[in-house]
Design a protein around this motif. Structure first.
Motif, mmCIF file in Angstrom:
data_model
loop_
_atom_site.group_PDB
_atom_site.id
_atom_site.type_symbol
_atom_site.label_atom_id
_atom_site.label_comp_id
_atom_site.label_asym_id
_atom_site.label_seq_id
_atom_site.Cartn_x
_atom_site.Cartn_y
_atom_site.Cartn_z
ATOM 1 N N LEU A 280 36.300 -12.790 8.635
ATOM 2 C CA LEU A 280 36.274 -13.722 7.510
ATOM 3 C C LEU A 280 37.580 -14.482 7.345
ATOM 4 C CD1 LEU A 280 34.281 -11.612 4.892
ATOM 5 C CD2 LEU A 280 33.454 -13.427 6.384
ATOM 6 N N LYS A 281 38.697 -13.842 7.688
ATOM 7 C CA LYS A 281 39.972 -14.549 7.630
ATOM 8 C C LYS A 281 39.991 -15.672 8.655
ATOM 9 C CE LYS A 281 44.977 -13.922 7.636
ATOM 10 N NZ LYS A 281 46.095 -12.963 7.767
ATOM 11 N N SER A 282 39.472 -15.392 9.849
ATOM 12 C CA SER A 282 39.380 -16.425 10.885
ATOM 13 C C SER A 282 38.498 -17.570 10.426
ATOM 14 C CB SER A 282 38.820 -15.809 12.175
ATOM 15 O OG SER A 282 38.600 -16.806 13.149
ATOM 16 N N LEU A 283 37.422 -17.233 9.706
ATOM 17 C CA LEU A 283 36.496 -18.259 9.220
ATOM 18 C C LEU A 283 37.121 -19.102 8.122
ATOM 19 C CD1 LEU A 283 33.474 -19.218 9.363
ATOM 20 C CD2 LEU A 283 33.053 -17.670 7.451
ATOM 21 N N CYS A 284 37.828 -18.454 7.185
ATOM 22 C CA CYS A 284 38.383 -19.154 6.017
ATOM 23 C C CYS A 284 39.661 -19.922 6.333
ATOM 24 C CB CYS A 284 38.673 -18.160 4.894
ATOM 25 S SG CYS A 284 37.197 -17.387 4.221
ATOM 26 N N GLU A 285 40.374 -19.497 7.359
ATOM 27 C CA GLU A 285 41.647 -20.140 7.695
ATOM 28 C C GLU A 285 41.573 -20.791 9.070
ATOM 29 O OE1 GLU A 285 44.598 -17.113 7.377
ATOM 30 O OE2 GLU A 285 44.324 -16.842 5.211
ATOM 31 N N GLY A 286 40.413 -21.365 9.351
ATOM 32 C CA GLY A 286 40.169 -21.908 10.688
ATOM 33 C C GLY A 286 40.762 -23.270 10.945
ATOM 34 N N GLY A 287 41.540 -23.820 9.974
ATOM 35 C CA GLY A 287 42.165 -25.127 10.192
ATOM 36 C C GLY A 287 41.155 -26.244 10.040
ATOM 37 N N GLU A 288 41.256 -27.244 10.905
ATOM 38 C CA GLU A 288 40.394 -28.419 10.815
ATOM 39 C C GLU A 288 38.930 -28.020 10.929
ATOM 40 O OE1 GLU A 288 39.771 -32.777 12.996
ATOM 41 O OE2 GLU A 288 41.368 -31.420 13.639
ATOM 42 N N GLY A 289 38.136 -28.515 9.999
ATOM 43 C CA GLY A 289 36.719 -28.193 10.012
ATOM 44 C C GLY A 289 36.404 -26.807 9.491
ATOM 45 N N GLU A 290 37.363 -26.191 8.773
ATOM 46 C CA GLU A 290 37.168 -24.835 8.278
ATOM 47 C C GLU A 290 36.045 -24.786 7.254
ATOM 48 O OE1 GLU A 290 40.175 -23.922 4.738
ATOM 49 O OE2 GLU A 290 41.186 -24.550 6.568
ATOM 50 N N THR A 291 35.478 -23.606 7.133
ATOM 51 C CA THR A 291 34.391 -23.390 6.189
ATOM 52 C C THR A 291 34.886 -23.566 4.761
ATOM 53 O OG1 THR A 291 33.259 -21.890 7.685
ATOM 54 C CG2 THR A 291 32.748 -21.680 5.350
ATOM 55 N N THR A 292 34.093 -24.243 3.930
ATOM 56 C CA THR A 292 34.473 -24.433 2.535
ATOM 57 C C THR A 292 34.111 -23.181 1.725
ATOM 58 O OG1 THR A 292 32.349 -25.351 1.847
ATOM 59 C CG2 THR A 292 33.965 -26.884 2.772
ATOM 60 N N PRO A 293 34.776 -22.964 0.591
ATOM 61 C CA PRO A 293 34.435 -21.817 -0.254
ATOM 62 C C PRO A 293 32.975 -21.792 -0.672
ATOM 63 C CG PRO A 293 36.531 -22.754 -0.932
ATOM 64 C CD PRO A 293 35.961 -23.682 0.089
ATOM 65 N N MET A 294 32.385 -22.960 -0.939
ATOM 66 C CA MET A 294 30.999 -23.007 -1.370
ATOM 67 C C MET A 294 30.056 -22.653 -0.229
ATOM 68 S SD MET A 294 31.705 -23.560 -4.375
ATOM 69 C CE MET A 294 30.028 -23.540 -4.987
ATOM 70 N N GLU A 295 30.378 -23.064 0.984
ATOM 71 C CA GLU A 295 29.552 -22.706 2.130
ATOM 72 C C GLU A 295 29.565 -21.200 2.359
ATOM 73 O OE1 GLU A 295 29.991 -26.764 4.869
ATOM 74 O OE2 GLU A 295 31.436 -25.133 5.076
ATOM 75 N N LEU A 296 30.744 -20.589 2.205
ATOM 76 C CA LEU A 296 30.857 -19.143 2.371
ATOM 77 C C LEU A 296 30.055 -18.420 1.286
ATOM 78 C CD1 LEU A 296 32.004 -16.622 3.683
ATOM 79 C CD2 LEU A 296 34.098 -16.934 2.338
ATOM 80 N N ALA A 297 30.182 -18.874 0.042
ATOM 81 C CA ALA A 297 29.432 -18.261 -1.056
ATOM 82 C C ALA A 297 27.931 -18.365 -0.823
ATOM 83 C CB ALA A 297 29.808 -18.927 -2.380
ATOM 84 N N ASN A 298 27.483 -19.527 -0.429
ATOM 85 C CA ASN A 298 26.059 -19.750 -0.197
ATOM 86 C C ASN A 298 25.530 -18.828 0.898
ATOM 87 O OD1 ASN A 298 23.664 -21.726 -0.715
ATOM 88 N ND2 ASN A 298 23.839 -21.616 1.503
ATOM 89 N N SER A 299 26.272 -18.712 1.987
ATOM 90 C CA SER A 299 25.825 -17.877 3.103
ATOM 91 C C SER A 299 25.774 -16.407 2.713
ATOM 92 C CB SER A 299 26.756 -18.080 4.306
ATOM 93 O OG SER A 299 26.269 -17.385 5.436
#
Length: 582
Positions: free
Chosen positions: A490-509
């Motif tokens: 999840l850290k890799s997903l949230c701190e992925g730099g350009e094109g990183e997952t938004t907080p709302m996308e993570l919450a929705n998933s």
């Protein structure tokens, strides 16, 4: 000036309209002003008007040469406060529009006027057109601006970002000047702002904190943009009118808005019509309005796929709103019985007169009894699972050396302590023992298994669910191993730099995989027991990498009773307690 000249100018002014408030109006004249000669009548009237507080040019069409002449006339009017210039580019090339706006801006700047209102609505000039007023909006002429109306301009995401950047600069310069801009009214409907434009503007709104009316309907804004706007609106304590109809909240965006609404106690009008709130989102909004909000006069939640039980919750939230005048639930999915129940509930609290027409309700008789589609779907999933468990059909062949046959059953064979397990083996048949036998490199092994898909939220959260599903309260080692893997993924997903997952996308998933939200994929089936995922979730939400907005949205859903959480009461309570701490 000779008396004859005065007579001529009076005759000119008779063709325009000048009221007691010094508004010079050419509204709706249908003038086609191409050349300086075409503009002579308007220019002469502007010159003749001794005190022009407002200039209305809507309903005409203005070209480059004509605007140059008008600019010169505007230079003589430092008293100008309101530039009402909607619908004045019909038939014009887009390349002309920014030039026209720059000439008009130049006249205002040269005059040293102090604008309080700028209306450029119904000019479909897009991002190119907004560039024509960039210099004006950054100039001290607009430090006094109170109302900015840009309705139906087709700004798009790029235009929204240009506008936001300009207003941020205006706020910076005006603050340095000791006179920070205090915008009260912002209107930008039908502008295709989408997430990028609305998120950029949200930062401006947060800086100002002075908004009283916001109207941004039909902009293609989804949950991410709604969450950013909600966060900004919470800072604008004087907000009275909030119109975000015809956008795409979904339950996730509604949850973010619900968290912000208690900060807006001066609201008189809420219009969230046709925003796909659905029942879950409507309940979240209703719960946030239940206490306080005594100034509310109008609430519009029409056409939001709201069903009967949720509608009752919404109705009850207005019971103590003495100022309420209008309440709209039309176009939802209540069904005949649901409509009657809503009316009976309102009648019981003596508020039936508030309810508007329900003629466009889209519910059917089937909706009367079964208000929660999720419940039906869960039962269907359980039936399917039971059928699979009781089936005598031969299953698919699985090449797993960990399986051995004993009589008629298939059970995992005990592994020697020295045998390591690869990620692919674990995913084929996840167990606690396999997770532990992967060894200390398990987080990296899972990352390698994901490969390039590690940047996609659905793939990463899906893997998180498989790993955490083997966790139980009895096995501390497996819990710690799963938490370690979840942190890396999840850290890799949230701190992925350009094109990183938004907080709302993570919450929705996360909400979809846990079973608290429906998936758009009809074939998707959430896990039946989410105890493990909830236990690990209680760990990950505490970490610094975990987004605040995601926590906020999760809290709204976790606190509500749901069938998916019935079998993990203790884990759910732990998550709730943790989320309440933030």
């Amino acid at each position: 000036m000779a008396s004859a000249d005065v007579s001529d100018l009076s005759s000119l002014l008779s063709h325009a309209s000048v009221d007691d408030e010094s508004i010079l109006s050419f509204a709706g004249r249908g003038l086609k002003l191409d050349t300086e000669q075409d503009a002579k009548e308007v220019v002469d009237c502007i010159n003749a008007c001794k005190h022009m507080v407002a200039l209305r040019l809507e309903g005409n069409t203005l070209g480059v040469d004509a605007s140059r002449a008008l600019s010169k006339a505007l230079e003589k009017h430092p008293e100008l406060q309101r530039a009402l210039w909607s619908d004045m580019f019909t038939g014009r090339l887009k390349s002309e529009i920014p030039l026209v706006l720059r000439f008009l801006s130049s006249g205002i700047i040269t005059a040293g006027a102090k604008l309080t209102e700028l209306d450029l609505s119904d000019n479909a000039f897009g991002p190119t057109g907004i560039e024509g007023v960039v210099e004006l909006l950054k100039h001290p002429c607009c430090f006094t601006l109170k109302e900015l109306r840009l309705n139906n301009n087709g700004l798009g995401p790029t235009g929204g970002q240009i506008l936001a950047k300009t207003l941020v600069e205006c706020h910076k310069l005006s603050t340095a000047d000791g006179n920070p801009i205090q915008l009260r009214v912002f209107v930008s409907g039908r502008g295709r702002l989408e997430n990028e434009g609305s998120t950029a503007l949200a930062e401006v709104f947060k800086l100002m904190g002075s908004l009283e009316k916001v109207s941004m309907p039909q902009n293609g804004i989804n949950a991410q943009g709604i969450a950013a706007l909600a966060d900004a609106f919470a800072v604008n304590k004087k907000l009275r009118q909030l119109e975000l109809n015809d956008n795409i909240f979904t339950e996730v965006g509604a949850a973010a808005m619900a968290k912000a609404l208690p900060e807006m106690q001066n609201l008189e009008l809420i219009n969230f019509e046709d925003c796909i709130l659905r029942s879950g989102g409507a309940i979240a909004i209703a719960n946030s309005l239940r206490e306080g909000h005594q100034k509310l006069k109008e609430v519009n939640l029409g056409s939001n796929e709201i069903k009967k039980n949720a509608a009752i919750v919404v109705v009850k939230c207005i019971e103590n709103k003495a100022a309420m005048e209008t309440f709209n639930l039309n176009g939802n999915e209540l069904g005949k019985e649901g409509i009657e129940t809503v009316k009976e509930t309102l009648e019981a609290i003596n508020r039936l007169d508030l309810l508007g027409s329900m003629s466009d309700d889209e519910g059917s008789s089937d909706d009367d009894d079964d208000d929660d589609d999720d419940g039906d779907e869960d039962e269907e999933n359980e039936n399917e699972a039971d059928q699979e468990e009781n089936s005598d059909d031969e299953g698919v062949e699985v090449d797993d050396p960990e399986l051995q046959v004993r009589g008629k059953s298939v059970t995992p064979s005990p592994q020697s302590d020295g045998k390591s397990v690869m990620a692919a083996e674990f995913l084929l048949l996840p167990t606690e023992s396999k997770l532990l036998q992967m060894g200390p490199d398990r987080p990296q092994m899972f990352l390698q298994e994901l490969g390039d898909n590690c940047k996609y939220v659905e793939d990463t959260v899906g893997l998180y669910m498989k790993i955490s599903s083997v966790v139980s309260q009895e096995n501390e080692k497996a819990f710690l191993a799963a938490c370690e893997c979840a942190d890396v993924l999840l850290k890799s997903l949230c701190e992925g730099g350009e094109g990183e997952t938004t907080p709302m996308e993570l919450a929705n998933s996360l909400l979809v995989h846990i079973g608290l939200l429906k998936s758009e994929d009809k074939k998707f089936r959430p896990v039946r027991n989410v105890t493990g995922p909830m236990l690990v979730l209680n760990h990950v939400v505490k970490q610094e990498y975990f987004p605040k907005q995601t926590r906020d949205v999760l809290l709204v859903f976790v606190v509500q009773p749901h069938k998916a959480l019935e079998h993990c009461t203790q884990a759910r309570m732990k998550v709730m307690e943790t989320l309440y701490q933030f």
